[in-house]
Design an enzyme around this catalytic site. Structure first.
Site, PDB file in Angstrom:
ATOM      1  N   PHE A 236       0.823  -1.223   0.000  1.00 50.88           N
ATOM      2  CA  PHE A 236       0.000   0.000   0.000  1.00 50.88           C
ATOM      3  C   PHE A 236       0.852   1.265   0.000  1.00 50.88           C
ATOM      4  O   PHE A 236       0.444   2.301   0.497  1.00 50.88           O
ATOM      5  CB  PHE A 236      -0.967   0.018   1.193  1.00 50.88           C
ATOM      6  CG  PHE A 236      -1.772  -1.232   1.348  1.00 50.88           C
ATOM      7  CD1 PHE A 236      -2.635  -1.646   0.340  1.00 50.88           C
ATOM      8  CD2 PHE A 236      -1.673  -2.008   2.488  1.00 50.88           C
ATOM      9  CE1 PHE A 236      -3.381  -2.808   0.469  1.00 50.88           C
ATOM     10  CE2 PHE A 236      -2.417  -3.170   2.622  1.00 50.88           C
ATOM     11  CZ  PHE A 236      -3.262  -3.569   1.614  1.00 50.88           C
ATOM     12  N   THR A 464      -1.389  -6.962  -6.974  1.00 50.65           N
ATOM     13  CA  THR A 464      -2.225  -6.282  -7.954  1.00 50.65           C
ATOM     14  C   THR A 464      -2.518  -7.118  -9.184  1.00 50.65           C
ATOM     15  O   THR A 464      -3.412  -6.785  -9.957  1.00 50.65           O
ATOM     16  CB  THR A 464      -1.561  -4.971  -8.395  1.00 50.65           C
ATOM     17  OG1 THR A 464      -0.236  -5.252  -8.838  1.00 50.65           O
ATOM     18  CG2 THR A 464      -1.491  -3.981  -7.245  1.00 50.65           C
ATOM     19  N   ILE A 627      -8.988  -2.515 -19.841  1.00 48.81           N
ATOM     20  CA  ILE A 627      -8.869  -3.412 -18.700  1.00 48.81           C
ATOM     21  C   ILE A 627      -8.254  -4.726 -19.187  1.00 48.81           C
ATOM     22  O   ILE A 627      -8.835  -5.430 -20.007  1.00 48.81           O
ATOM     23  CB  ILE A 627     -10.242  -3.656 -18.048  1.00 48.81           C
ATOM     24  CG1 ILE A 627     -10.855  -2.336 -17.582  1.00 48.81           C
ATOM     25  CG2 ILE A 627     -10.107  -4.636 -16.884  1.00 48.81           C
ATOM     26  CD1 ILE A 627     -10.040  -1.580 -16.560  1.00 48.81           C
ATOM     27  N   LEU A 628      -7.066  -5.037 -18.696  1.00 52.72           N
ATOM     28  CA  LEU A 628      -6.368  -6.230 -19.163  1.00 52.72           C
ATOM     29  C   LEU A 628      -6.939  -7.512 -18.569  1.00 52.72           C
ATOM     30  O   LEU A 628      -6.877  -8.570 -19.197  1.00 52.72           O
ATOM     31  CB  LEU A 628      -4.877  -6.133 -18.822  1.00 52.72           C
ATOM     32  CG  LEU A 628      -4.123  -4.947 -19.440  1.00 52.72           C
ATOM     33  CD1 LEU A 628      -2.644  -5.015 -19.089  1.00 52.72           C
ATOM     34  CD2 LEU A 628      -4.319  -4.885 -20.951  1.00 52.72           C
ATOM     35  N   ASN A 629      -7.449  -7.434 -17.347  1.00 53.81           N
ATOM     36  CA  ASN A 629      -8.048  -8.601 -16.704  1.00 53.81           C
ATOM     37  C   ASN A 629      -9.154  -8.096 -15.789  1.00 53.81           C
ATOM     38  O   ASN A 629      -8.894  -7.477 -14.764  1.00 53.81           O
ATOM     39  CB  ASN A 629      -6.988  -9.364 -15.896  1.00 53.81           C
ATOM     40  CG  ASN A 629      -7.527 -10.641 -15.278  1.00 53.81           C
ATOM     41  OD1 ASN A 629      -8.621 -10.669 -14.716  1.00 53.81           O
ATOM     42  ND2 ASN A 629      -6.753 -11.709 -15.365  1.00 53.81           N
ATOM     43  N   LYS A 698      -4.935   2.665 -17.920  1.00 51.79           N
ATOM     44  CA  LYS A 698      -4.787   3.880 -17.112  1.00 51.79           C
ATOM     45  C   LYS A 698      -4.475   3.595 -15.646  1.00 51.79           C
ATOM     46  O   LYS A 698      -4.133   4.519 -14.915  1.00 51.79           O
ATOM     47  CB  LYS A 698      -6.055   4.746 -17.213  1.00 51.79           C
ATOM     48  CG  LYS A 698      -6.303   5.275 -18.622  1.00 51.79           C
ATOM     49  CD  LYS A 698      -7.142   6.520 -18.631  1.00 51.79           C
ATOM     50  CE  LYS A 698      -8.565   6.279 -18.278  1.00 51.79           C
ATOM     51  NZ  LYS A 698      -9.419   7.483 -18.502  1.00 51.79           N
ATOM     52  N   GLY A 699      -4.584   2.372 -15.204  1.00 46.97           N
ATOM     53  CA  GLY A 699      -4.250   2.051 -13.817  1.00 46.97           C
ATOM     54  C   GLY A 699      -5.428   2.232 -12.886  1.00 46.97           C
ATOM     55  O   GLY A 699      -6.104   3.251 -12.919  1.00 46.97           O
ATOM     56  N   VAL A 700      -5.678   1.235 -12.028  1.00 44.61           N
ATOM     57  CA  VAL A 700      -6.828   1.291 -11.128  1.00 44.61           C
ATOM     58  C   VAL A 700      -6.451   1.023  -9.670  1.00 44.61           C
ATOM     59  O   VAL A 700      -7.315   0.793  -8.836  1.00 44.61           O
ATOM     60  CB  VAL A 700      -7.925   0.288 -11.572  1.00 44.61           C
ATOM     61  CG1 VAL A 700      -8.485   0.679 -12.930  1.00 44.61           C
ATOM     62  CG2 VAL A 700      -7.403  -1.147 -11.599  1.00 44.61           C
ATOM     63  N   GLU A 702      -5.198   3.013  -7.265  1.00 42.81           N
ATOM     64  CA  GLU A 702      -5.570   4.038  -6.287  1.00 42.81           C
ATOM     65  C   GLU A 702      -7.044   4.419  -6.346  1.00 42.81           C
ATOM     66  O   GLU A 702      -7.651   4.785  -5.335  1.00 42.81           O
ATOM     67  CB  GLU A 702      -4.740   5.305  -6.527  1.00 42.81           C
ATOM     68  CG  GLU A 702      -3.528   5.443  -5.656  1.00 42.81           C
ATOM     69  CD  GLU A 702      -2.395   4.518  -6.096  1.00 42.81           C
ATOM     70  OE1 GLU A 702      -1.599   4.127  -5.241  1.00 42.81           O
ATOM     71  OE2 GLU A 702      -2.319   4.181  -7.284  1.00 42.81           O
TER      72      GLU A 702
END
Length: 736
Positions: A236, A464, A627-629, A698-700, A702
């Site tokens: 974290f 992650t 979204i890759l997965n 784009k990253g999820v 946070e």
């Protein structure tokens, strides 16, 4: 070059490829490594918050059973401070002088044959201190103040004129406390010297940073250091910096010339590996009676250690979240005698969004306007600062889809108007964003004679799903089944990777893997460019597709051949290629780089007599790009949501005002959500692949946490009519 065939690899909810090792106990975390002759280290920590060490008596500790060394500032080797990093300066090196800057500071390290012997001996070290009054209060006028610490303060338009022209102005102060990163795995370091070469197993989110930092601190060649972190027990953000205990493990191993293991205790975690800093935020909004924002002013003060420069631009979210012509954001830091802060999931945004989205809700109430309508009315269709179009932004869809799935239309407009029997019911909403973040990254991909691929980079997977999504990505790019792809990470000898943090690793690493795999296919095409025996002779990369372990001409599956056949005919055991990604620049793209966006909808139920609050439902609608997965991405949002419930209702690192001691540094006293606190949760992904990068993510990591505190506080107001502006929300604030 494209992947051909009907199989769906990217986006599919593939089970984690590392799951079998984890559930069977085969995954080795830093604490699991043992070496012949290994000994153990334990820390001695300061029991005062500020001053100087007048005397250390370690005689009894040195005489204790099994003790090999007691290292203090009096006999420790001289160390350099670590380098500047992407996340700011390194924390101070330990044991370099007699100064005490915070309670719990490491002032000695004891090395003994067993962990129990080391801890016992550490308890025998006697220390006499100078008596000095500590600075511990964010409001203390004697505390040093750093203005605009990161040179990121913003101002556009005429804020004073905007407020003067506003029909409605709200002006309130919001506070958030210290929170402490509490990953399940205790942070651990194992250090082994081989002459001037060094191997380190560490609970880090950034192996290359550990390698570079230790090379600087110990003045040894970086090429002789290897840092290993194939599995990390959560973090974290706690594993983003090279903390003093890591340095002490390496120092101890050098002193005794044996492998040394140092594992932090849970109380030590509270003073050793950072924390989310406290904040006090004044947020002022001005709007027309129709609900158009005309002025925003966000001023934030956060805490920092006496000798550190933690990066937390708390007010920055207000500069870019809404379309408003007149905006000012200001950040200050107050230096206190506290442990060094550090990133904690959703850093800066986690604090700033609570103030901003609470204030937006207050403005909606003042205007007698639906909070959803107010947010939609002030949606920023382009980047508010640069004026450039977003590389992607589905926030409007997040609002509308979320409202539909949640049933927002059932919300009664008046606070206290909804009940379920005796309990008050409240609906709350928060808009969410997290800045786009990407830095250079490298990867290498190779194909072997047996038809399998090996892809690697020195990244980390802190839970992650990096192992899994990179396996999927490489499989699609190379036209292989996922079972034929091995992705490896967590080794600083592998190609450079940035940290697993800031919601930026999947983008940076994914783009590097993308380049490496495309170059690998091109290497195969170059190999057969003049090969008369190959149906791919003379084919260019944009003229082929890959599937089933083969390269073939686009639209003609029969006109191609397998990787294995190409390697065999040319007498090669493997073929490899390197890939490098670089961050896109807005001025080159003509677009503002977008981070993730989202909307959080929350239902709470409150017993008005007992002040008992339960979060009953959460709907999260997220624009995370490609979204890759979906399974691992959903887990990220759920985990972040639970963390957001903790920030809103439970987490508060309490520092004793007289001594600087953290009063609740155990899981028995520091409250976090448990199963009974976790409600029904629905996660919906919307939007398109981001246009700024080839992979489109784009990253999820946070975005799941950000917004939860505000959405819950807004739901509490809707249920009770009480506006809570300080976290965590406690029973005494809710008893009516």
């Amino acid at each position: 070059m494209t992947a051909a065939g009907s199989r769906v690899i990217i986006g599919a909810g593939l089970d984690r490829v590392d799951a079998p090792l984890k559930v069977t106990g085969g995954a080795q975390y830093p604490n699991d490594f043992d070496y012949p002759g290994m000994v153990h280290a334990a820390l001695v920590r300061s029991t005062v918050a500020v001053g100087r060490i007048l005397a250390i008596d370690a005689a009894e500790a040195r005489a204790a059973a099994g003790v090999l060394a007691v290292i203090t500032f009096e006999n420790a080797m001289r160390l350099s401070r670590g380098p500047m990093t992407l996340l700011g300066p390194s924390p101070p090196a330990p044991l370099q002088n007699d100064r005490i800057l915070h309670y719990g500071q490491h002032i000695a390290v004891v090395v003994a044959a067993t962990a129990e012997q080391a801890r016992h001996a550490a308890s025998l070290v006697r220390v006499r201190y100078e008596d000095v009054e500590a600075l511990l209060d964010i409001d203390d006028p004697a505390a040093p103040v750093v203005e605009n610490p990161w040179r990121l303060d913003t101002e556009r338009g005429d804020v004073a004129a905007g407020f003067a022209a506003a029909d409605v102005v709200i002006d309130n102060t919001y506070t958030t406390p210290d929170n402490t990163n509490n990953p399940l795995g205790l942070m651990a370091t194992v250090a082994i010297w081989h002459g001037d070469a060094l191997t380190v197993h560490d609970s880090t989110q950034w192996p290359h940073n550990v390698r570079t930092s230790l090379a600087t601190i110990f003045n040894v060649p970086e090429s002789g250091i290897r840092v290993l972190a194939p599995y990390v027990g959560g973090a974290f953000g706690a594993g983003l910096r090279v903390w003093p205990h890591v340095i002490l493990a390496v120092l101890a191993a050098r002193e005794v010339q044996r492998p040394v293991k140092l594992v932090l205790t849970r109380p030590e975690m509270f003073t050793s590996v950072g924390h989310r800093p406290e904040s006090v935020q004044r947020l002022k909004l001005g709007a027309t009676r129709a609900g158009d924002l005309v002025a925003v002013q966000h001023e934030a003060v956060s805490t920092v250690a006496m000798d550190d420069d933690d990066y937390e631009p708390v007010s920055q979210c207000s500069a870019v979240s809404y379309a408003c012509p007149n905006t000012r954001t200001r950040d200050r830091q107050v230096r206190l005698n506290i442990p060094c802060p550090g990133s904690m999931r959703g850093p800066a945004e986690g604090q700033g969004n609570f103030a901003l989205e609470s204030a937006i809700d207050e403005l909606a109430h003042e205007l007698a306007m639906d909070p959803l309508e107010l947010r939609l009315r002030n949606f920023a269709a382009e980047h508010p600062v640069s004026g450039l179009p977003w590389s992607s932004n589905a926030l409007r869809e997040c609002y509308t889809r979320g409202a539909e799935r949640f049933g927002w239309s059932r919300r009664g407009p008046e606070p206290g108007s909804m009940r379920d029997g005796h309990r008050l019911v409240g609906y709350g909403l928060a808009g969410v964003s997290y800045p786009g973040y990407q830095v250079p990254c490298q990867a290498r991909a190779s194909l072997n004679r047996d038809g399998s691929a090996f892809v690697r980079s020195a990244a980390t997977d802190i839970g992650t799903g990096t192992y899994t999504v990179m396996t999927q990505l490489a499989a699609e790019l190379l036209g292989l089944d996922t079972g034929r792809v091995r992705f490896d990470l967590g080794d600083s000898d592998m190609p450079y990777s940035p940290q697993a943090g800031g919601s930026g690793l999947t983008g940076a690493l994914g783009n590097a893997v993308h380049v490496a795999c495309r170059r690998l296919v091109r290497e195969f095409l170059d190999l057969v460019a003049d090969d008369a025996a190959s149906p791919l002779r003379g084919a260019r990369l944009d003229e082929v597709e890959v599937s089933d372990g083969r390269i073939h001409r686009a639209g003609a599956v029969g006109r191609g051949e397998s990787y294995v056949d190409i390697l065999a005919r040319h007498g090669l055991e493997e073929l490899g290629a390197d890939g490098r990604s670089t961050p896109p620049l807005p001025e080159e793209l003509g677009m503002a780089i977008a981070g993730a966006f989202g909307a959080k909808f929350v239902e709470v139920r409150i017993d008005p007599d007992l002040g008992l609050l339960r979060v009953a439902r959460v709907v999260s609608v997220i624009d995370g790009g490609r979204i890759l997965n979906e399974k691992t991405a959903t887990s990220q949002i759920i985990g972040g949501t639970v963390g957001g419930i903790g920030q809103a209702l439970f987490e508060d690192t309490v520092t004793d005002s007289g001594t600087g001691r953290i009063a609740n540094a155990t899981f028995g006293d520091y409250l976090v959500p448990v199963n009974a606190d976790v409600p029904d949760m629905e996660v919906v992904f919307v939007g398109e692949p981001d246009r700024a990068t080839p992979v489109g993510t784009k990253g999820v990591g946070e975005i799941g946490l950000v917004g939860m505190a505000a959405a819950i506080a807004n739901a509490v107001h809707h249920a009770t009519g009480r506006r809570v502006r300080s976290l965590p929300i406690t029973i005494d604030q809710l008893m009516l």
